[in-house]
Design a protein around this motif. Structure first.
Motif, PDB file in Angstrom:
ATOM      1  N   HIS A  44       0.818  -1.217   0.000  1.00 28.29           N
ATOM      2  CA  HIS A  44       0.000   0.000   0.000  1.00 28.29           C
ATOM      3  C   HIS A  44       0.850   1.264   0.000  1.00 28.29           C
ATOM      4  O   HIS A  44       0.410   2.315  -0.496  1.00 28.29           O
ATOM      5  CB  HIS A  44      -0.937   0.014   1.212  1.00 28.29           C
ATOM      6  CG  HIS A  44      -2.028  -1.016   1.152  1.00 28.29           C
ATOM      7  ND1 HIS A  44      -2.491  -1.543  -0.032  1.00 28.29           N
ATOM      8  CD2 HIS A  44      -2.756  -1.604   2.146  1.00 28.29           C
ATOM      9  CE1 HIS A  44      -3.449  -2.417   0.216  1.00 28.29           C
ATOM     10  NE2 HIS A  44      -3.625  -2.479   1.525  1.00 28.29           N
ATOM     11  N   GLY A  47       3.281   3.509  -4.594  1.00 29.16           N
ATOM     12  CA  GLY A  47       2.360   3.875  -5.655  1.00 29.16           C
ATOM     13  C   GLY A  47       2.952   3.664  -7.033  1.00 29.16           C
ATOM     14  O   GLY A  47       4.162   3.429  -7.186  1.00 29.16           O
ATOM     15  N   LYS A  69      -2.334  -1.530 -10.945  1.00 27.59           N
ATOM     16  CA  LYS A  69      -1.374  -1.830  -9.880  1.00 27.59           C
ATOM     17  C   LYS A  69      -1.626  -3.228  -9.333  1.00 27.59           C
ATOM     18  O   LYS A  69      -0.677  -3.951  -8.985  1.00 27.59           O
ATOM     19  CB  LYS A  69      -1.481  -0.795  -8.756  1.00 27.59           C
ATOM     20  CG  LYS A  69      -0.523  -1.086  -7.595  1.00 27.59           C
ATOM     21  CD  LYS A  69      -0.686  -0.121  -6.439  1.00 27.59           C
ATOM     22  CE  LYS A  69       0.174  -0.549  -5.254  1.00 27.59           C
ATOM     23  NZ  LYS A  69       0.027   0.332  -4.077  1.00 27.59           N
TER      24      LYS A  69
END
Length: 214
Positions: A44, A47, A69
């Motif tokens: 998490h 990015g 992603k």
């Protein structure tokens, strides 16, 4: 207490294999960067912008190659799982023929693996701390890898407790689960730095568990 087999529980149903993509050289470079970042910093926390910058590509290139992603995460975890299985296969092939020695070879392989590739512990355990939704495409990779490890320990436990028999027993199942808990607990303890050489300690405990069968 009875064990629930309610088919409405998504965790009780085996997930289908995740979709994989064919990696171009550029996608491979991006995945290498993402894999390092995901393992070092968490999924998490990393990015697409950071992955693109580290890989020297644009965000558009990443999305063109992977689509999302989530797919990068799938490729990261599935690739790490494939490397672990190949690593373990080599160690099992080189182990002495005794069933007990094959069990201990799993722990020895894990000890060497974490020394080379696992400073922050098990990538699957770490990923599950962030991804616990069965609908996430990487969830099947995480749970599938652990199911495979239990299946491996079960196969080895059957060879230890009842060599040559086609079916298992409650004794074999108990032994397999004990070995699985020793193995996975050691990986967690290693990742947290609880005490030195957690996997080596687990291997020694596995040897003690196997002693009555020798």
């Amino acid at each position: 207490m009875s064990r629930s087999t309610n088919s409405s529980n998504p965790r009780a149903r085996p997930a289908p294999p995740p979709h994989r993509i064919v990696l171009t050289p550029g996608a491979r470079r991006a995945l290498d960067a993402a894999s390092r970042l995901f393992y070092e910093r968490g999924i998490h926390a990393v990015g697409v912008d950071l992955i693109a910058a580290e890989a020297g590509v644009t965000k558009k290139t990443l999305y063109d190659r992977f689509g999302s992603k989530e797919q990068i995460v799938v490729e990261y975890l599935a690739g790490r799982d494939e490397r672990w299985r190949a690593f373990l296969d080599e160690r099992l092939a080189a182990a002495p023929p005794s069933p007990a020695e094959h069990v201990l070879a799993v722990f020895a392989a894990s000890r060497d693996w974490v020394a080379e590739n696992g400073s922050r512990g098990c990538s699957m355990v770490n990923a599950h701390a962030e991804i616990d939704d069965p609908e996430h495409p990487a969830y099947a990779v995480i749970t599938g890898q652990k199911a495979w490890m239990l299946e491996l320990f079960t196969t080895l436990a059957r060879e230890v407790t009842a060599p040559g028999e086609a079916t298992g027993s409650e004794d074999a199942d108990r032994l397999a689960r004990t070995l699985m808990l020793l193995h996975e607990g050691a990986l967690v303890a290693h990742g947290l730095g609880i005490f030195p050489d957690a996997v080596g300690f687990a291997r020694d405990q596995a040897r003690a568990v196997l002693a009555p069968y020798s």
